[in-house]
Design a protein around this motif. Sequence first.
Motif, PDB file in Angstrom:
ATOM      1  N   LEU A  13       0.745  -1.301  -0.005  1.00  0.00           N
ATOM      2  CA  LEU A  13       0.021   0.068   0.073  1.00  0.00           C
ATOM      3  C   LEU A  13       0.843   1.227   0.101  1.00  0.00           C
ATOM      4  CD1 LEU A  13      -3.026  -0.791   2.231  1.00  0.00           C
ATOM      5  CD2 LEU A  13      -3.066  -0.067   0.097  1.00  0.00           C
ATOM      6  N   ARG A  14       2.265   1.235   0.507  1.00  0.00           N
ATOM      7  CA  ARG A  14       2.942   2.288   0.631  1.00  0.00           C
ATOM      8  C   ARG A  14       3.418   2.494  -0.892  1.00  0.00           C
ATOM      9  NH1 ARG A  14       4.715   0.817   5.789  1.00  0.00           N
ATOM     10  NH2 ARG A  14       5.991  -0.592   5.200  1.00  0.00           N
ATOM     11  N   ALA A  15       3.625   1.449  -1.539  1.00  0.00           N
ATOM     12  CA  ALA A  15       4.083   1.616  -3.129  1.00  0.00           C
ATOM     13  C   ALA A  15       2.926   1.934  -3.854  1.00  0.00           C
ATOM     14  CB  ALA A  15       4.886   0.323  -3.603  1.00  0.00           C
ATOM     15  N   TYR A  16       1.934   1.438  -3.563  1.00  0.00           N
ATOM     16  CA  TYR A  16       0.646   1.789  -4.378  1.00  0.00           C
ATOM     17  C   TYR A  16      -0.460   2.424  -3.729  1.00  0.00           C
ATOM     18  CZ  TYR A  16       3.098  -1.248  -7.700  1.00  0.00           C
ATOM     19  OH  TYR A  16       4.186  -1.610  -8.444  1.00  0.00           O
ATOM     20  N   PRO A  17      -0.658   3.530  -3.246  1.00  0.00           N
ATOM     21  CA  PRO A  17      -1.495   3.962  -2.061  1.00  0.00           C
ATOM     22  C   PRO A  17      -3.067   4.194  -2.456  1.00  0.00           C
ATOM     23  CG  PRO A  17       0.179   5.704  -2.542  1.00  0.00           C
ATOM     24  CD  PRO A  17       0.443   4.463  -3.407  1.00  0.00           C
ATOM     25  N   ASP A  18      -2.942   4.075  -3.668  1.00  0.00           N
ATOM     26  CA  ASP A  18      -4.466   4.261  -4.290  1.00  0.00           C
ATOM     27  C   ASP A  18      -5.014   2.969  -4.952  1.00  0.00           C
ATOM     28  OD1 ASP A  18      -4.507   6.984  -4.253  1.00  0.00           O
ATOM     29  OD2 ASP A  18      -3.739   6.955  -6.307  1.00  0.00           O
ATOM     30  N   ALA A  19      -4.290   1.810  -4.358  1.00  0.00           N
ATOM     31  CA  ALA A  19      -4.774   0.471  -4.890  1.00  0.00           C
ATOM     32  C   ALA A  19      -5.755  -0.101  -4.092  1.00  0.00           C
ATOM     33  CB  ALA A  19      -3.526  -0.352  -4.731  1.00  0.00           C
TER      34      ALA A  19
END
Length: 287
Positions: A171-177
């Motif tokens: 989630l840190r790498a892809y916060p909108d996921a």
Amino acid sequence: MRRAVILAHNYQLGEVQDVADFTGDSLELSRQAAQTDAEVIVFCGVRFMAETAKVLSPHKTVLHPEPRAGCPLADMITAEELLAFKAAHGGAPVVCYVNTSAEVKAESDYCCTSSNAARVVERVDAPEVIFVPDHNLGLWVQRHTSKRLLLWQGSCPTHDRITAESIQEALRAYPDAEVIAHPECRPEVLDLAHQVLSTSGMIRRARETPACTIIVATELGIIHRLQQEAPDKRFVPVSRLAICPNMKRITLEKVLWSLEDMSGQVTIPEDIAGRARRALDRMLEVA
Ligand code: 13P
């Protein structure tokens, strides 16, 4: 001419999924096995799935291309252990997860899969229900029912390897996921999920969600199907370790050999099959 149908679970190797007539989750595959008019069912999945197909279609030939492909979760409870647990809890009715042997199903009142577990538990006419063998799924169902669940301590080693930290990192790498997780994951993982779904539920969600990136908390085999069904989305597996070695034991060659030789035939004694069928039929009625 074998007049065979090839059924494959969503966790199978991509090459096996690609030759299957039908790919699905445990509930969909059970339905297919019960309804098919093929004479031979080649079941590409783990042993309890092939056994379930044979219980539901006793007059068909069911081939399991790799009979050693078992399920460690299903092996975590025996029929004797279930009977002792039931006796210790005043004979409460039993809902068993489909990841169980035919013998355990034969001692159960209802069967369920990840996609209908809460609905099946609600259907049981008792305030206390024994739920075996998956503890994580049981805790998830407990959040969605007013009934008191008496849980067995089994778990899927593959899903247990998925940690909350790995989701947070993704989630840190892809916060909108969007995070989708299988209910066999630990509770702290499910707490971070936007959607908790069966494997085919995940595929439907991937098609429908407006999210462009989806973090996937389940066995890695599903990524193949997700990419086929929603090619415009990005799928991020939370753990490269989430591989079920048993699911991967079925290869294209073994599917071919079993069809050539009619090897890997599943047999179940009729007294056990008959009682297991009752639990499965009750599940199919609820679903
Ligand atoms: P699904 O029914 O969600 O496909 O799950 C099957 C399974 O065995 C998960 O480990």
